[in-house]
Design a protein around this motif. Structure first.
Motif, short mmCIF file in Angstrom:
data_model
loop_
_atom_site.label_atom_id
_atom_site.label_comp_id
_atom_site.label_asym_id
_atom_site.label_seq_id
_atom_site.Cartn_x
_atom_site.Cartn_y
_atom_site.Cartn_z
N THR A 129 -4.84 7.76 2.72
CA THR A 129 -3.43 7.46 2.98
C THR A 129 -2.66 7.02 1.73
N VAL A 130 -3.36 6.60 0.68
CA VAL A 130 -2.68 6.21 -0.56
C VAL A 130 -3.00 7.20 -1.69
N HIS A 131 -4.27 7.30 -2.06
CA HIS A 131 -4.64 8.10 -3.23
C HIS A 131 -4.41 9.59 -3.00
N THR A 132 -5.00 10.14 -1.95
CA THR A 132 -4.88 11.57 -1.70
C THR A 132 -3.46 11.96 -1.34
N PHE A 133 -2.85 11.22 -0.42
CA PHE A 133 -1.49 11.54 -0.01
C PHE A 133 -0.52 11.44 -1.19
N GLY A 134 -0.60 10.33 -1.92
CA GLY A 134 0.32 10.15 -3.05
C GLY A 134 0.16 11.21 -4.11
N ALA A 135 -1.09 11.59 -4.40
CA ALA A 135 -1.33 12.58 -5.45
C ALA A 135 -0.77 13.94 -5.08
N TYR A 136 -1.10 14.44 -3.90
CA TYR A 136 -0.70 15.80 -3.55
C TYR A 136 0.76 15.88 -3.13
N PHE A 137 1.32 14.79 -2.65
CA PHE A 137 2.77 14.75 -2.43
C PHE A 137 3.49 14.92 -3.77
N GLY A 138 3.06 14.16 -4.78
CA GLY A 138 3.69 14.27 -6.09
C GLY A 138 3.47 15.61 -6.74
N LEU A 139 2.27 16.19 -6.57
CA LEU A 139 1.98 17.49 -7.17
C LEU A 139 2.87 18.59 -6.57
N MET A 140 3.13 18.52 -5.28
CA MET A 140 3.99 19.53 -4.67
C MET A 140 5.45 19.36 -5.08
N VAL A 141 5.88 18.11 -5.24
CA VAL A 141 7.23 17.89 -5.78
C VAL A 141 7.32 18.49 -7.19
N PHE A 168 0.83 -1.20 0.00
CA PHE A 168 0.00 0.00 0.00
C PHE A 168 0.87 1.25 0.00
N CYS A 169 1.87 1.27 0.84
CA CYS A 169 2.75 2.43 0.90
C CYS A 169 3.49 2.64 -0.43
N THR A 170 3.89 1.54 -1.04
CA THR A 170 4.56 1.62 -2.34
C THR A 170 3.62 2.18 -3.40
N ALA A 171 2.33 1.85 -3.31
CA ALA A 171 1.36 2.38 -4.26
C ALA A 171 1.30 3.90 -4.19
N ALA A 172 1.36 4.46 -2.98
CA ALA A 172 1.36 5.92 -2.84
C ALA A 172 2.57 6.54 -3.52
#
Length: 412
Positions: free
Chosen positions: A182-194, A129-133
């Motif tokens: 914890t996966v979809h929202t976190f992963g998306a906005y983490f990547g968008l800020m990067v 799951f964490c890897t998916a994010a």
């Protein structure tokens, strides 16, 4: 140029060697296989709720989750014809490293006892799951970061993603079995800020041209990736439900959401675009949006038509997002979202969290029956009121967005 390429290869080789040696040393010192065969024998000091599947864990279920991460995400990041094959290869590297690192970091939070990390089947599922994010985040920066930077992104994001998950699920008692937050929202906005920190104005025009370069190879990747999504993601959504009896709801609601969101694409895409039939990439995006919508609400929805309505509505978000939101992000906020993770993970994840909050307000013994104790144990025990639980579910959304944006800025 050849010297620069050789230096890049050596940097990747050296970083992979150092990180793998680090993982081996940490595993040798801390990681042991769990001696317990059932949750009933689990020491009280450990968080046994996250290992309660180990005793009856079915190998096919783990394979479903692992195939979902490895193949589906590997094919989904093959979005641009210029970067497709290389991106699929790098995604496998990210998966190989992130799973090891996630087992260590999550073990420190959940499975640490007497100086050791005790791992079991559920440890690997949580690591997936964490890897998916992480893989979702890479979709926002695809084509603009090199493999060395991808590894550093995974190193930091796994740590922050685990922290966010621990705060939400363990400390706050949020119900998010399918990981809308914890996966979809976190992963998306983490990547968008990067992506925002790495904004390159002089390359913006070239990226737009590349995003429009969708050929036969891209469609093939999209076909195979979509098929894998349909087959394996219901297991991915339901495997972390508290008990097997809650799994059926999550599986069925995910399927209903999938079919409705796919139909939505055929409703809206011909109106927004000149093509009479949506491309496979658009159907793939709608499938992902329907999945993200059911992350939190999957085990809560008590009626099939509710899942159909949710899927229908979120299926409209993806084509609207690519037509209107993505250009706005690029022009106003200077965010280059290569794979459109904002439309297929971010917004659906937020909507899924809001839907989950609404459904929490309906959590009574009359509507949920015996499943109330499975989905909201604190409410069933009388430790919390339904309103309290709904407020906690709602407060988890801004907290996740805060950690994701701050972590993305730091990583960028």
């Amino acid at each position: 140029m050849p010297e620069h390429t050789a230096a890049s290869r050596l940097r990747l080789s050296g970083l992979c060697f150092l990180l793998q040696i680090l993982n081996i040393l940490l595993f040798a010192v801390f990681v042991r296989y769990s001696p317990e065969s059932s949750a009933g024998q689990c020491p009280p000091q450990l968080n046994c709720s996250r290992r309660n599947h180990d005793s009856g864990f079915q190998q096919p279920r783990f394979q479903d989750v692992h195939i979902q991460v490895l193949l589906s995400f590997g094919l989904l990041v093959a979005f641009l014809s210029r970067y497709g094959p290389g991106s699929a290869a790098i995604s496998i590297l990210i998966i190989a490293f992130a799973i090891q690192w996630a087992v260590l970091i999550q073990g420190m939070f959940y499975f640490f006892l007497n100086g050791k990390i005790y791992v079991g089947a559920q440890s690997m599922v949580s690591a997936d799951f964490c890897t998916a994010a992480v893989l979702i985040s890479t979709g926002a920066v695809l084509g603009r970061v090199n493999p060395v930077q991808m590894l550093l992104l995974a190193l930091l994001e796994v740590t922050l993603c685990t922290l966010n998950e621990y705060i939400l699920l363990s400390l706050m008692g949020v119900s998010d079995s399918g990981r809308s937050l914890t996966v979809h929202t976190f992963g998306a906005y983490f990547g968008l800020m990067v992506s925002r920190v790495l904004y390159q104005p002089h390359k913006d025009k070239r990226k737009r041209e590349e995003q429009q370069d969708k050929g036969h190879q891209t469609d093939v990747f999209a076909v195979v990736g979509t098929i894998y999504l349909w087959i394996f993601w219901p297991s991915f959504t339901s495997i972390t439900t508290v008990h097997d009896s809650a799994e059926n709801w999550a599986v069925l609601n995910t399927y209903f959401s999938l079919v409705a969101s796919t139909v939505s694409t055929f409703i809206l895409s011909p109106v927004l675009y000149e093509e009479s039939t949506p491309r496979m990439v658009q159907i793939q995006d709608a499938t992902l949006a329907g999945i993200a919508m059911m992350g939190m609400a999957g085990e809560m929805l008590v009626t099939p038509f509710g899942a159909l309505i949710a899927g229908l509505l979120v299926g409209l978000i993806s084509p609207l997002g690519f037509r209107f939101f993505t250009p706005l992000l690029r022009s106003r906020l200077k965010i280059q979202d290569t794979c459109g993770v904002h439309n297929i993970h971010g917004l659906p994840g937020i909507l899924g969290a809001l839907l989950g909050t609404l459904l929490t307000l309906l959590a009574t013994a009359d509507t949920y029956g015996y499943r109330l104790e499975l989905v909201f144990p604190l409410v069933a025990q009388g430790s919390r009121t339904v309103t309290d639980q709904a407020l906690i579910q709602l407060s988890a959304l801004p907290l996740t967005l805060l950690l994701a944006t701050l972590g993305g800025c730091l990583t960028g």
